[in-house]
Design an enzyme around this catalytic site. Sequence first.
Site, PDB file in Angstrom:
ATOM      1  N   TYR A  59      -9.714 -10.579  -6.747  1.00 52.45           N
ATOM      2  CA  TYR A  59      -8.739 -10.779  -7.828  1.00 52.45           C
ATOM      3  C   TYR A  59      -9.009 -12.052  -8.614  1.00 52.45           C
ATOM      4  CZ  TYR A  59      -6.399  -7.027  -5.436  1.00 52.45           C
ATOM      5  OH  TYR A  59      -6.125  -5.819  -4.843  1.00 52.45           O
ATOM      6  N   HIS A  84      -3.839  -9.006   3.793  1.00 51.42           N
ATOM      7  CA  HIS A  84      -5.287  -8.995   4.022  1.00 51.42           C
ATOM      8  C   HIS A  84      -5.614  -9.854   5.239  1.00 51.42           C
ATOM      9  CE1 HIS A  84      -6.422  -7.957  -0.418  1.00 51.42           C
ATOM     10  NE2 HIS A  84      -6.162  -6.886   0.303  1.00 51.42           N
ATOM     11  N   HIS A 128      -2.319   2.153  -5.748  1.00 50.15           N
ATOM     12  CA  HIS A 128      -3.077   0.944  -5.438  1.00 50.15           C
ATOM     13  C   HIS A 128      -3.275   0.091  -6.699  1.00 50.15           C
ATOM     14  CE1 HIS A 128      -4.746  -0.574  -1.721  1.00 50.15           C
ATOM     15  NE2 HIS A 128      -5.748  -1.106  -2.391  1.00 50.15           N
ATOM     16  N   ARG A 176      -0.621  -2.338  -6.811  1.00 50.66           N
ATOM     17  CA  ARG A 176      -0.945  -3.442  -5.889  1.00 50.66           C
ATOM     18  C   ARG A 176      -1.925  -4.413  -6.556  1.00 50.66           C
ATOM     19  NH1 ARG A 176      -1.170  -4.622  -0.232  1.00 50.66           N
ATOM     20  NH2 ARG A 176      -3.246  -5.020   0.591  1.00 50.66           N
ATOM     21  N   ARG A 200       0.858  -1.182   0.000  1.00 55.46           N
ATOM     22  CA  ARG A 200       0.000   0.000   0.000  1.00 55.46           C
ATOM     23  C   ARG A 200       0.896   1.234   0.000  1.00 55.46           C
ATOM     24  NH1 ARG A 200      -2.141  -3.454   4.074  1.00 55.46           N
ATOM     25  NH2 ARG A 200      -4.236  -4.241   3.594  1.00 55.46           N
ATOM     26  N   LYS A 213      -2.180  -2.259   7.940  1.00 52.75           N
ATOM     27  CA  LYS A 213      -3.384  -1.739   8.597  1.00 52.75           C
ATOM     28  C   LYS A 213      -3.511  -2.323  10.004  1.00 52.75           C
ATOM     29  CE  LYS A 213      -6.453  -0.624   4.727  1.00 52.75           C
ATOM     30  NZ  LYS A 213      -7.752  -0.922   4.097  1.00 52.75           N
TER      31      LYS A 213
END
Length: 301
Positions: A281, A272, A246, A249, A152, A176
């Site tokens: 994806y 994630h 992004h 990514r 990110r 995150k």
Amino acid sequence: MKLAGALDQFYYYLQDERNLSSLTLVSYSKDWNDVLAWLETQGMDAAELETADITESLVRRYLYALSHKGLSRATINRRLAAMKSFFRFMMRKGYAQADPVRDVIMGKLPKRLPHYLDLDEIIRVIEAPDTGKEGGLRDRAILEVLYGSGLRVSELVGLKTTDVNPAEGWARVLGKGGRQRISPLSSYGADYLRKYIALTEGKRRATGTGNVFLNLRGGPLTDRAVRDIVRKYCQKVGAKEILSPHGFRHSFATHLLDNGADLRVVQELLGHRRISSTQIYTHVSRSKLKKIYHMAHPRAN
């Protein structure tokens, strides 16, 4: 309990207990400030409101007002999500007797596939910077790491020189929620990182910053600057998509899956928490397979 005081406790909880990023905290604050501003338009004094004054009926009126103003479903859902998080916190702490948003359902969003570039195009973008100059070498390193490691933009600009080991090919990334992970560096990414860090070592000593990526004055590079860099080189090569960081990514994840990577491995590489975040994806890969099928199979059409 006064709503204003309860919100202060909520923000403190998000920062100190959940360790959310400053950008996420700002987002929560903006969403709640919008709620408070609307309440003022309804003749309510936000400073005097009790949490119990926020009823389901009031919430539904607020959401209707947002829709009537023409705000997107995504924005409306984000505002509702901020309220839901707050009242879940209030219920867990025993500060509220009822949750006024428990039965308020978020609207369905149209499914949008992530933007990405095909391999040949993304390589053209990555190779566009002039690495004979400091700024170009930095930009090449940025593009290599974005695509080669799937970071990110916040993770990229947050990298310290102590977080990267180009010789061994890895970077320690703060993702995150304060979750750390080790991300592999591609051979290209590691090489350009090593060259850039060595070239700018003197600047780092002079400014006292430990950040890997610097602006030309020697200060830490910002998220916005990286977005401008990515846009610049996409435009320079005439890419079919003007990607954001992004988008690199997305390209990273899509190309891994297209080449047979396991979904769980891609989940770990992206950082994630839930596999559902990674599954989008697979839709991209399926759409590509369908396109190839219709182009190649004699009985497809």
